[in-house]
Design a protein around this motif. Sequence first.
Motif, PDB file in Angstrom:
ATOM      1  N   ALA A 170       0.842  -1.191   0.000  1.00 41.10           N
ATOM      2  CA  ALA A 170       0.000   0.000   0.000  1.00 41.10           C
ATOM      3  C   ALA A 170       0.880   1.245   0.000  1.00 41.10           C
ATOM      4  N   LEU A 171       0.428   2.235  -0.709  1.00 41.62           N
ATOM      5  CA  LEU A 171       1.162   3.507  -0.789  1.00 41.62           C
ATOM      6  C   LEU A 171       0.976   4.342   0.475  1.00 41.62           C
ATOM      7  N   ILE A 172      -0.203   4.213   1.114  1.00 44.02           N
ATOM      8  CA  ILE A 172      -0.514   4.968   2.326  1.00 44.02           C
ATOM      9  C   ILE A 172      -0.442   4.017   3.512  1.00 44.02           C
ATOM     10  N   GLY A 173       0.292   4.433   4.559  1.00 44.72           N
ATOM     11  CA  GLY A 173       0.463   3.613   5.749  1.00 44.72           C
ATOM     12  C   GLY A 173      -0.672   3.771   6.750  1.00 44.72           C
ATOM     13  N   TRP A 174      -0.582   3.053   7.849  1.00 45.38           N
ATOM     14  CA  TRP A 174      -1.592   3.081   8.905  1.00 45.38           C
ATOM     15  C   TRP A 174      -1.754   4.479   9.486  1.00 45.38           C
ATOM     16  N   ASP A 175      -0.701   5.298   9.394  1.00 47.41           N
ATOM     17  CA  ASP A 175      -0.723   6.640   9.971  1.00 47.41           C
ATOM     18  C   ASP A 175      -1.234   7.703   9.002  1.00 47.41           C
ATOM     19  N   GLY A 176      -1.708   7.270   7.826  1.00 44.06           N
ATOM     20  CA  GLY A 176      -2.235   8.207   6.851  1.00 44.06           C
ATOM     21  C   GLY A 176      -1.167   8.895   6.025  1.00 44.06           C
ATOM     22  N   LYS A 177       0.087   8.470   6.179  1.00 42.43           N
ATOM     23  CA  LYS A 177       1.197   9.079   5.457  1.00 42.43           C
ATOM     24  C   LYS A 177       1.695   8.159   4.351  1.00 42.43           C
ATOM     25  N   ILE A 178       2.262   8.768   3.340  1.00 44.80           N
ATOM     26  CA  ILE A 178       2.830   8.005   2.229  1.00 44.80           C
ATOM     27  C   ILE A 178       4.039   7.224   2.738  1.00 44.80           C
TER      28      ILE A 178
ATOM     29  N   PRO B 139       7.524   5.648   3.769  1.00 45.37           N
ATOM     30  CA  PRO B 139       8.759   6.383   4.098  1.00 45.37           C
ATOM     31  C   PRO B 139       9.696   6.509   2.893  1.00 45.37           C
ATOM     32  N   ASN B 140      10.470   7.551   2.906  1.00 48.67           N
ATOM     33  CA  ASN B 140      11.477   7.850   1.878  1.00 48.67           C
ATOM     34  C   ASN B 140      10.880   8.211   0.526  1.00 48.67           C
ATOM     35  N   ALA B 141       9.593   8.521   0.483  1.00 45.84           N
ATOM     36  CA  ALA B 141       8.967   8.964  -0.765  1.00 45.84           C
ATOM     37  C   ALA B 141       9.332  10.431  -1.005  1.00 45.84           C
ATOM     38  N   SER B 142       9.200  10.852  -2.242  1.00 45.22           N
ATOM     39  CA  SER B 142       9.488  12.249  -2.572  1.00 45.22           C
ATOM     40  C   SER B 142       8.539  12.722  -3.668  1.00 45.22           C
ATOM     41  N   LEU B 143       8.449  14.013  -3.796  1.00 45.35           N
ATOM     42  CA  LEU B 143       7.673  14.643  -4.856  1.00 45.35           C
ATOM     43  C   LEU B 143       8.658  15.012  -5.957  1.00 45.35           C
ATOM     44  N   GLU B 144       8.381  14.575  -7.175  1.00 46.25           N
ATOM     45  CA  GLU B 144       9.251  14.914  -8.301  1.00 46.25           C
ATOM     46  C   GLU B 144       8.471  15.771  -9.279  1.00 46.25           C
ATOM     47  N   LEU B 145       9.060  16.887  -9.655  1.00 44.16           N
ATOM     48  CA  LEU B 145       8.399  17.850 -10.524  1.00 44.16           C
ATOM     49  C   LEU B 145       9.291  18.246 -11.687  1.00 44.16           C
ATOM     50  N   GLU B 146       8.667  18.563 -12.792  1.00 45.29           N
ATOM     51  CA  GLU B 146       9.330  19.204 -13.923  1.00 45.29           C
ATOM     52  C   GLU B 146       8.676  20.582 -14.013  1.00 45.29           C
ATOM     53  N   VAL B 147       9.457  21.633 -13.819  1.00 46.79           N
ATOM     54  CA  VAL B 147       8.914  22.986 -13.755  1.00 46.79           C
ATOM     55  C   VAL B 147       9.520  23.840 -14.861  1.00 46.79           C
TER      56      VAL B 147
ATOM     57  N   ASP C  25       7.674  14.720   7.603  1.00 45.93           N
ATOM     58  CA  ASP C  25       6.503  14.703   8.490  1.00 45.93           C
ATOM     59  C   ASP C  25       5.843  16.075   8.558  1.00 45.93           C
ATOM     60  N   SER C  26       6.632  17.137   8.484  1.00 47.58           N
ATOM     61  CA  SER C  26       6.091  18.497   8.559  1.00 47.58           C
ATOM     62  C   SER C  26       5.292  18.883   7.313  1.00 47.58           C
TER      63      SER C  26
END
Length: 100
Positions: A1-9, A11-19, A67-68
């Motif tokens: 699952a992508l989302i854990g029991w704590d409602g967070k993605i 661990p060690n995931a990141s957002l990747e963007l092309e801007v 987490d923040s």
Amino acid sequence: ALIGWDGKIVPNASLELEVYVSNASHALSLFEYTKENNMKGMQFTIPPPPDGWRVHVWHSLTVPILDSTYSFPMSTPWDSMDRLEIYYANPHPLQPRGDY
């Protein structure tokens, strides 16, 4: 699952963007993916690329998911998200409104 029991993605995931920056006065500053304004999702401050924002250039960015980053993750309906906001910062004072 992508989302854990704590409602967070996972661990060690990141957002990747092309801007693409078409105007140096309107570089990306904040990326918000939430269900409600500023709530139930994630909000990222986007740092400038190492070489700075350059006009008419595609910039590849990777932003860690900390987490923040989260707002009420346990209450976030990840399977029905439909809200994305992108903000720019520090526009030139003489820049006409709406000229992005």
